[in-house]
Scaffold this motif. Structure first.
Motif, PDB file in Angstrom:
ATOM      1  N   ARG A 127       0.703  -1.169   0.032  1.00 21.91           N
ATOM      2  CA  ARG A 127      -0.045   0.053   0.052  1.00 21.91           C
ATOM      3  C   ARG A 127       0.848   1.184  -0.042  1.00 21.91           C
ATOM      4  O   ARG A 127       1.828   1.280   0.654  1.00 21.91           O
ATOM      5  CB  ARG A 127      -0.928  -0.078   1.392  1.00 21.91           C
ATOM      6  N   ILE A 128       0.388   2.265  -0.556  1.00 21.24           N
ATOM      7  CA  ILE A 128       1.304   3.564  -0.585  1.00 21.24           C
ATOM      8  C   ILE A 128       0.953   4.338   0.520  1.00 21.24           C
ATOM      9  O   ILE A 128      -0.030   4.295   1.218  1.00 21.24           O
ATOM     10  CB  ILE A 128       0.405   4.414  -1.917  1.00 21.24           C
ATOM     11  N   ALA A 129       2.005   4.983   1.298  1.00 25.02           N
ATOM     12  CA  ALA A 129       2.006   5.836   2.281  1.00 25.02           C
ATOM     13  C   ALA A 129       2.594   7.009   1.889  1.00 25.02           C
ATOM     14  O   ALA A 129       3.258   7.427   1.012  1.00 25.02           O
ATOM     15  CB  ALA A 129       2.882   5.054   3.459  1.00 25.02           C
ATOM     16  N   ILE A 130       1.810   8.149   2.523  1.00 23.09           N
ATOM     17  CA  ILE A 130       2.424   9.689   2.161  1.00 23.09           C
ATOM     18  C   ILE A 130       2.902  10.308   3.632  1.00 23.09           C
ATOM     19  O   ILE A 130       1.931   9.982   4.443  1.00 23.09           O
ATOM     20  CB  ILE A 130       1.568  10.360   1.679  1.00 23.09           C
ATOM     21  N   GLY A 131       4.140  10.775   3.478  1.00 24.91           N
ATOM     22  CA  GLY A 131       4.587  11.557   4.872  1.00 24.91           C
ATOM     23  C   GLY A 131       5.158  12.816   4.238  1.00 24.91           C
ATOM     24  O   GLY A 131       5.242  13.138   3.221  1.00 24.91           O
ATOM     25  N   LYS A 132       5.428  13.354   5.467  1.00 22.11           N
ATOM     26  CA  LYS A 132       5.995  14.679   5.225  1.00 22.11           C
ATOM     27  C   LYS A 132       7.301  14.836   6.053  1.00 22.11           C
ATOM     28  O   LYS A 132       7.060  14.286   7.073  1.00 22.11           O
ATOM     29  CB  LYS A 132       4.932  15.831   5.660  1.00 22.11           C
ATOM     30  N   THR A 133       8.329  15.702   5.636  1.00 25.85           N
ATOM     31  CA  THR A 133       9.579  15.863   6.292  1.00 25.85           C
ATOM     32  C   THR A 133       9.962  17.263   6.008  1.00 25.85           C
ATOM     33  O   THR A 133       9.987  17.794   5.108  1.00 25.85           O
ATOM     34  CB  THR A 133      10.619  14.763   6.122  1.00 25.85           C
ATOM     35  N   LYS A 134      10.729  17.560   7.168  1.00 28.71           N
ATOM     36  CA  LYS A 134      11.537  18.736   7.165  1.00 28.71           C
ATOM     37  C   LYS A 134      13.053  18.410   7.315  1.00 28.71           C
ATOM     38  O   LYS A 134      13.949  19.299   6.310  1.00 28.71           O
ATOM     39  CB  LYS A 134      11.116  19.992   8.383  1.00 28.71           C
ATOM     40  N   ASP A 135      13.391  17.749   8.103  1.00 26.01           N
ATOM     41  CA  ASP A 135      14.843  17.557   8.185  1.00 26.01           C
ATOM     42  C   ASP A 135      15.327  16.126   7.781  1.00 26.01           C
ATOM     43  O   ASP A 135      16.644  15.592   7.796  1.00 26.01           O
ATOM     44  CB  ASP A 135      15.272  17.499   9.906  1.00 26.01           C
ATOM     45  N   PHE A 136      14.376  15.182   7.120  1.00 26.53           N
ATOM     46  CA  PHE A 136      14.851  14.003   6.450  1.00 26.53           C
ATOM     47  C   PHE A 136      15.337  13.103   7.656  1.00 26.53           C
ATOM     48  O   PHE A 136      15.965  12.008   7.499  1.00 26.53           O
ATOM     49  CB  PHE A 136      15.889  14.041   5.497  1.00 26.53           C
ATOM     50  N   LYS A 137      15.039  13.369   8.970  1.00 30.04           N
ATOM     51  CA  LYS A 137      15.375  12.493   9.888  1.00 30.04           C
ATOM     52  C   LYS A 137      14.120  11.921  10.446  1.00 30.04           C
ATOM     53  O   LYS A 137      14.140  10.720  10.957  1.00 30.04           O
ATOM     54  CB  LYS A 137      16.191  13.225  11.133  1.00 30.04           C
ATOM     55  N   THR A 138      13.022  12.704  10.393  1.00 26.08           N
ATOM     56  CA  THR A 138      11.780  11.986  10.759  1.00 26.08           C
ATOM     57  C   THR A 138      10.694  12.290   9.782  1.00 26.08           C
ATOM     58  O   THR A 138      10.785  13.109   9.185  1.00 26.08           O
ATOM     59  CB  THR A 138      11.319  12.976  12.198  1.00 26.08           C
TER      60      THR A 138
END
Ligand code: BMA
Length: 320
Positions: A127-138
């Motif tokens: 399944r596809i998931a979408i996330g968001k990041t600012k620092d590419f750590k979380t």
């Protein structure tokens, strides 16, 4: 013509399991972005020897030499989303033990934000998931936009006709030959609709299935997309990379397409690995000098790089 417009980086692969700071049996199929500050950030599919998977970020000043972070990316969700999240990404019986799988991350700049699209494979299938990041750590979980049995999602970098758009590939298309490229849109990142077929396999080399590879690049002629195509071998599969052009205003309309693969399996690091004969592109990064860097996984084992002239890719798409 299209056979020689892409040049492999002579010292491929650019990232291997030996480069990673933790036990690793494969690092590949990465998404990449170049930030406005000129840093290249690569999010890779990382496999531990026990086959647990995660997303691992590496960073680079030149787009070639990448230094991995000390630890993998953490994917977090709101407390009220945790139950649904765990249900979807973990395998039954292993809930909470971190035996989940998240793989094939793509980095999608949308406006001034970075969205990560990736696949999760829990009890119900991919399944596809979408996330968001600012620092590419979380990565903060945003949503699971589509039904199960769907993968390879990439996002358009800006709104088109007031909506956000995503290319994706349902796993079981209504055909024995497998997967087509589809599109969907949303106004709010929560509810997706407008699902339409964009492209089907047309040529012999992509006969089994095609799927979106890198987030679309806006050009004067249209949205340039690279995609992967699969040919059935007698002992399995053979992946290649193709290119097509979509209409700027109606991104479900193919207005040009290259009949031949622009990259096809040729080098040992594409033939020998965990899954032989796989070229799996995940990012196309335009540079100021008119070239693009194309990042692709080799044989489900290592990360590779190739370059091309943007104009050559555009011209390879025969108008229709
Ligand atoms: C696809 C995905 C990719 C992989 C490819 C070849 O279905 O799992 O991550 O590179 O198969 O094995």
């Amino acid at each position: 013509m299209s056979f020689d417009i892409v040049k492999r980086y002579e010292h491929n692969p650019i990232l291997t399991p030996d480069d990673m700071p933790a036990p690793c049996c494969a690092v590949y199929n990465s998404g990449v972005v170049k930030t406005p500050e000129g840093e290249y950030i690569m999010a890779s599919r990382f496999e531990e020897p026990n086959k647990t998977q995660c997303i691992w970020v590496s960073r680079s000043k030149d787009g070639i030499n990448f230094v991995p972070d000390a630890e993998p990316v953490k994917i977090v969700c709101k407390p009220e989303e945790e139950e649904e999240f765990n249900e979807i990404v973990y395998l039954n019986g292993n809930k909470g033990s971190l035996i989940g799988s998240w793989f094939d991350p793509r980095i999608n700049p949308v406006g001034d934000e970075y969205y990560i699209t990736y696949c999760v494979g829990g009890d119900y299938g991919c399944r596809i998931a979408i996330g968001k990041t600012k620092d590419f750590k979380t990565i903060e979980h945003v949503s699971f936009p589509m039904h199960v049995l769907n993968r390879n999602a990439v996002l358009f970098p800006e709104k088109i006709n007031g909506e956000y758009w995503m290319l994706h590939r349902p796993q079981n298309a209504a055909s024995t030959s497998g997967g087509f490229i589809w599109i969907a849109s949303t106004k709010d990142w929560e509810y997706w609709g407008n699902c339409k077929v964009v492209a089907k396999p047309e040529q012999y080399w992509e006969n089994t299935k095609i799927g979106p590879a890198a987030p679309p690049i806006k050009t004067e002629k249209g949205w340039l997309i690279v995609y992967h195509g699969v040919f059935p071998n007698c002992n399995g599969i053979n992946y290649g990379c193709g290119v097509m052009m979509l209409d700027l205003e109606k991104p479900w309309k193919v207005i040009g397409r290259c009949p031949d693969p622009i990259l096809y399996v040729k080098e040992p690091y594409e033939m020998i690995g965990q899954v032989p004969n796989v070229i799996f592109p995940g990012a196309v990064i335009p540079e100021d000098d008119g070239t693009v860097k194309i990042y692709y996984g080799g044989a489900d084992y290592v990360q590779c790089l190739a370059t091309a002239k943007l104009d050559d890719l555009i011209n390879a798409c025969i108008p229709r």
